[in-house]
Write an enzyme that holds these catalytic residues in place. Structure first.
Site, PDB file in Angstrom:
ATOM      1  CB  THR A  79      37.977  40.338  33.770  1.00 27.54           C
ATOM      2  OG1 THR A  79      38.582  39.077  33.478  1.00 27.54           O
ATOM      3  CG2 THR A  79      38.984  41.235  34.426  1.00 27.54           C
TER       4      THR A  79
ATOM      5  N   GLY B 245      37.350  41.554  29.488  1.00 26.94           N
ATOM      6  CA  GLY B 245      37.267  41.176  28.063  1.00 26.94           C
ATOM      7  C   GLY B 245      38.361  40.231  27.605  1.00 26.94           C
TER       8      GLY B 245
HETATM    9  N1  GLY Z   1      41.770  36.007  32.904  1.00 25.97           N
HETATM   10  C1  GLY Z   1      41.881  36.998  31.943  1.00 25.97           C
HETATM   11  C2  GLY Z   1      43.183  37.715  31.992  1.00 25.97           C
HETATM   12  O1  GLY Z   1      43.830  37.730  33.029  1.00 25.97           O
HETATM   13  O2  GLY Z   1      43.601  38.258  31.020  1.00 25.97           O
END
Ligand code: GLY
Length: 584
Positions: free
Chosen positions: A378, A470
């Protein structure tokens, strides 16, 4: 501070000149290309949102692990809107949604078992992307510079190429080998990203075309125009679910952020469908409730020559157990399920939860119930402009490079965010977190997230801007950076204050209830602390990747900017010359 110079020429000049004093701007971006673009925008009179739009599109080119057009995210803002006298906090939810033909059991086989990796790899793993609409709507509401101008750096980098960072090559090699045996679908990731060579120039002409169309026609191109057609074609060819109705119907949501007081500050963070703001609020407030007890335990441990980091890690893990139990049970998209936000953050509830924390020994994981009646990728960036406006933005494809599918003709990767839904109650997702009814798949619903773009306010001014990638460890990373930088107990421990960079680079640890008694840790953990935690009963897992924090911290009137040393980010503070404004 403003100085007003009155025009002296009487009737000839009836306006007032105001000279706005030189101000500091600051940025912490996940790579050098986005840092350069953001600085340029801020230097040419753009505000924090203009800079975020330019940076967001650049990252879709130069940081394909997570920067994106085909994903989604959240933006926490502190902005002065036109016609309003003072800046205030806003929250923009541009999270992906489940396509209209998605269904609760879509990732289960005939026997009701989860089909491995079906929600992570291939076209069916994608939710309807929100990024382009998110950046478009943020710009429409707050932008000052032209949309086209803001897309130009990304177009140039896609067309002319950029020099591949060693970390990007490494991530792409890792992803190719990881994804190779995960799906029967023929993925086209290798065709587009299989040949990234560190130190070499990488060009993306299809992506440049897509960006040009978006520059020309705005979000309309992506959701109703040529790019929408390309997405639908790709989905049809691969049995994906997203159709033209899903794209045309996609909407962002302006939501009330989570707000709570902590240590004399007001913390502003992400509401559902993120679990981030609630979890952060629970952690920071339980921390304050338990601090006197913790400081006493620290004194005893010091006297007995026990390991202080092990004590702190255990204390955090005890709180985190409870927070992740609540996350699994209660949190989901509040447009579809009732999320008891007030109860989860109420001081009575947190007092009760804090009382369950055992500072001496590990609480039994099975007994920790909801309390009311990676290399996961991310990416995050933090920006402050010289007027004091701020943007804290986290966006994602979920896994690094998303679902491995590039939209042919469009040149951009799609997300695999559907894995953030609970595919089956109690079955863990890629981050090892579970969920139940509150986070089950429903068409149009947003999947639960841990993304926590956060701002801290000191009175009327921004004190800190923070966030990180993370997966489920996002929450605990943001928590630790805020405690490191804004809590007096740490100041005492350190014999002084931590700088922004020290707060970010310090050891981080993570616990999330399951796997039972497991602590993930950064390599900075000392062998002595490791031994002390093992002796307590913890199982330890080295995790080199507990986030890539991008952090801005104001000390008095000076900004400090820090990019996590673990990533390839760039942070900078610079002073902009005084602006001259004319006012009637
Ligand atoms: N895809 C990771 C989150 O949105 O927490």
């Amino acid at each position: 501070m403003r100085f007003y110079l009155y025009a002296l020429l009487g009737g000839l000049l009836s306006f007032q000149l105001s000279i706005v004093h030189a101000g500091q701007a600051a940025l912490a971006m996940p790579d050098s290309y986005s840092a350069e673009a953001v600085e340029k925008v801020l230097r040419s009179g753009g505000n924090a949102v203009d800079a975020a739009v330019a940076g967001g599109f650049v990252l879709a080119v130069t940081y394909p692990e997570a920067g994106n057009l085909g994903g989604g995210g959240f933006m926490t803002l502190f902005m002065q809107e036109q016609n309003r006298s003072a800046a205030q906090a806003y929250f923009l939810d541009y999270r992906e949604t489940a396509p209209g033909s998605a269904s609760r059991d879509m990732y289960l086989d005939g026997k009701g078992e989860v089909i491995p990796f079906a929600s992570l790899v291939g076209a069916k793993a994608s939710g309807v992307p929100g990024t382009v609409m998110g950046l478009w709507q943020a710009h429409r509401r707050f932008g000052k510079l032209s949309w086209k101008q803001l897309l130009q750096p990304a177009i140039d980098l896609a067309q002319n190429g950029f020099i591949v960072d060693p970390a990007l090559q490494e991530h792409s090699l890792w992803y190719q080998s990881w994804v190779a045996d995960k799906s029967d679908e023929e993925l086209n990731f290798d065709h587009y990203f299989g040949n990234l060579q560190s130190g070499e120039r990488f060009r993306q002409p299809e992506l440049a075309q897509t960006l040009r169309r978006i520059a020309e026609s705005g979000a309309d191109d992506f959701y109703r125009g040529r790019t929408a057609e390309l997405i639908v074609q790709s989905m049809r060819a691969r049995n994906g679910l997203i159709d033209s109705k899903d794209l045309a119907g996609y909407q962002v949501k302006w939501r009330q952020p989570i707000r709570f007081d902590w240590n004399g500050y007001q913390v502003i963070s992400a509401p559902p469908p993120s679990s981030g703001g609630i979890a952060l609020g629970q952690l920071l407030q339980m921390y304050s409730i338990l601090k006197p007890q913790y400081l006493k335990a620290q004194e005893t441990a010091r006297r007995n020559l026990q390991d202080l980091v092990a004590l702190k890690t255990h204390f955090f893990a005890e709180m985190e157990k409870r927070v992740y139990a609540d996350r699994a049970e209660y949190l989901g998209d509040s447009d579809f399920v009732a999320v008891p936000v007030k109860s989860l953050l109420s001081s009575a509830y947190l007092q009760k939860r804090a009382a369950e924390v055992n500072l001496q020994k590990i609480s039994d994981s099975e007994a920790v119930k909801p309390g009311l009646a990676e290399s996961p990728e991310t990416t995050h960036f933090s920006i402050v402009d010289s007027d004091g406006n701020a943007v804290s933005n986290t966006y994602t494809l979920n896994m690094p490079f998303g679902n491995g599918v590039v939209i042919e003709g469009g040149g951009f990767l799609m997300n695999d965010e559907m894995d953030d839904f609970s595919t089956k109650p109690g079955v863990a997702n890629v981050f090892g977190v579970t969920g139940g009814h509150a986070n089950e798949i429903v068409p149009g619903k947003r999947m639960l997230s841990s993304m926590s773009p956060t701002l801290v306010l000191d009175g009327e001014r921004v004190k800190a801007v923070v966030g990180t990638p993370g997966g489920s460890s996002i929450i605990t990373s943001v928590f630790q950076v805020l405690v490191n930088s804004l809590d007096s107990a740490v100041t005492k421990e350190m014999d002084g204050e931590m700088s922004a960079q020290q707060a970010v680079d310090a050891l981080r640890v993570h616990h999330q209830l399951w796997p039972k008694d497991r602590i993930d840790y950064h390599p900075e953990l000392s062998p002595q602390t490791e031994a002390a935690l093992k002796a307590k009963g913890y199982k330890l897992r080295l995790n080199n990747y507990l986030g890539d924090v991008q952090f801005l911290l104001r000390k008095d009137d000076e900004w400090q900017a820090a990019s996590d040393y673990r990533g390839r980010g760039q942070a900078k503070v610079f002073t902009l010359p005084a602006k001259v404004q004319t006012e009637n």
